[in-house]
Design an enzyme around this catalytic site. Structure first.
Site, PDB file in Angstrom:
ATOM      1  N   THR A  41      -8.245  10.733   1.960  1.00  0.00           N
ATOM      2  CA  THR A  41      -7.074  10.405   2.777  1.00  0.00           C
ATOM      3  C   THR A  41      -6.075  11.554   2.659  1.00  0.00           C
ATOM      4  OG1 THR A  41      -5.843   9.316   0.998  1.00  0.00           O
ATOM      5  CG2 THR A  41      -7.391   7.948   2.266  1.00  0.00           C
ATOM      6  N   ASN A  91       0.800  -1.219   0.000  1.00  0.00           N
ATOM      7  CA  ASN A  91       0.000   0.000   0.000  1.00  0.00           C
ATOM      8  C   ASN A  91       0.836   1.274   0.000  1.00  0.00           C
ATOM      9  OD1 ASN A  91      -2.444   1.790   0.806  1.00  0.00           O
ATOM     10  ND2 ASN A  91      -0.977   2.071   2.490  1.00  0.00           N
ATOM     11  N   TYR A 135       3.131   9.817 -11.555  1.00  0.00           N
ATOM     12  CA  TYR A 135       2.185   8.958 -10.837  1.00  0.00           C
ATOM     13  C   TYR A 135       1.461   8.031 -11.805  1.00  0.00           C
ATOM     14  CZ  TYR A 135      -1.298   7.755  -7.265  1.00  0.00           C
ATOM     15  OH  TYR A 135      -2.109   7.092  -6.359  1.00  0.00           O
ATOM     16  N   LYS A 177       1.910   3.929 -11.390  1.00  0.00           N
ATOM     17  CA  LYS A 177       0.745   3.127 -11.032  1.00  0.00           C
ATOM     18  C   LYS A 177       0.301   2.218 -12.180  1.00  0.00           C
ATOM     19  CE  LYS A 177      -0.005   4.271  -6.741  1.00  0.00           C
ATOM     20  NZ  LYS A 177       0.119   3.268  -5.660  1.00  0.00           N
TER      21      LYS A 177
END
Length: 255
Positions: A191, A84, A154, A158
């Site tokens: 988050t 994670n 990113y 990913k």
């Protein structure tokens, strides 16, 4: 108790999705070793949850070896790995420095690669000894499927995590191992990583509203939306699911 008897290592567990996944796994009966680079925040959260923990830089091969040793000592083996830990820098291809590019890939991609490679021997040993099953869950992102002009590094990292996961899944299947590998692809989830989108003087509530308007369901997701999916994919309920990705994106990918 959907994870009763399972032994899990979860990275990036001091906050955000890693913390919520850790809590859900514990509630579902798993033993959990929590790891994070932020040693003090990790200690506070792990002690609150009553879980063992180890400070852990996922870009370090040596620290992955130490984390696996800790799983062997504290848990007695390993059935589950949740990769994670991650960072989410923004920037277009012209704005992104080579340093940012390398750091983003080191944490998000290299960390996932090192984790999968490091845990497989112990996971193989555990599932063979117990006659149990294993699961690797890699946190990718909807940004690994749908690109954005301002997320060059990113997006790249990913997307690579998504495909690496499939390779790991096929390797385990070819080896005849009862170990599965899948990836999760959240969209905007409430988050701390969303703070990267905050501009000086801007309001977080306004940011959440703005991001929510980009999602067909009209809102950003909550950490439990991802945690419940993680419970499913790491449980034996998903014993026939491997090399797959689950989008938790409020409908973005359906457009």
């Amino acid at each position: 108790m959907r994870l009763a008897g399972k032994k899990a290592l979860i990275t990036g567990a001091a906050s955000g999705l890693g913390l919520r996944i850790s809590a859900r796994f514990l509630e579902e009966g798993a033993q959990v070793l929590m790891t994070d680079l932020n040693a003090e925040a990790l200690r506070l959260e792990a002690e609150r949850l009553g879980a063992p923990f180890i400070a852990h830089d996922v870009t370090s091969e040596a620290q992955w070896a130490a984390a696996v040793d800790a799983a062997r000592e504290d848990l007695g083996g390993l059935n589950i790995l949740v990769n994670n830990a991650g960072i989410g820098p923004s920037g277009t291809i012209e704005e992104t420095s080579l340093e940012t590019w390398r750091q983003c890939h080191a944490v998000n991609l290299d960390g996932t690669f090192l984790g999968c490679r490091a845990v497989l021997p112990l996971m193989r040993e555990t599932v063979t000894r117990e006659g149990s099953r294993g699961a690797i869950l890699n946190l990718s992102s909807i940004a690994g499927v749908i690109a954005g002009a301002n997320m060059a590094a990113y997006n790249s990292a990913k997307a690579a995590v998504r495909h690496l996961t499939k390779s790991v899944a096929l390797h385990c299947a070819r080896e005849g191992l009862p170990i599965r590998a899948n990836s999760l692809h959240p969209a905007f989830i409430d988050t701390p990583i969303l703070d990267n989108f905050l501009k000086e003087g801007s309001d977080r509530a306004a940011l959440l509203d703005k991001l929510g308007r980009q999602i067909p369901l009209g809102c950003v997701g909550e950490p439990d939306d991802v945690a419940f999916a993680a419970v499913y994919l790491c449980s034996d309920e998903a014993k026939f699911v491997t090399g797959a990705e689950l989008f938790i994106d409020g409908g973005i990918s359906a457009q």
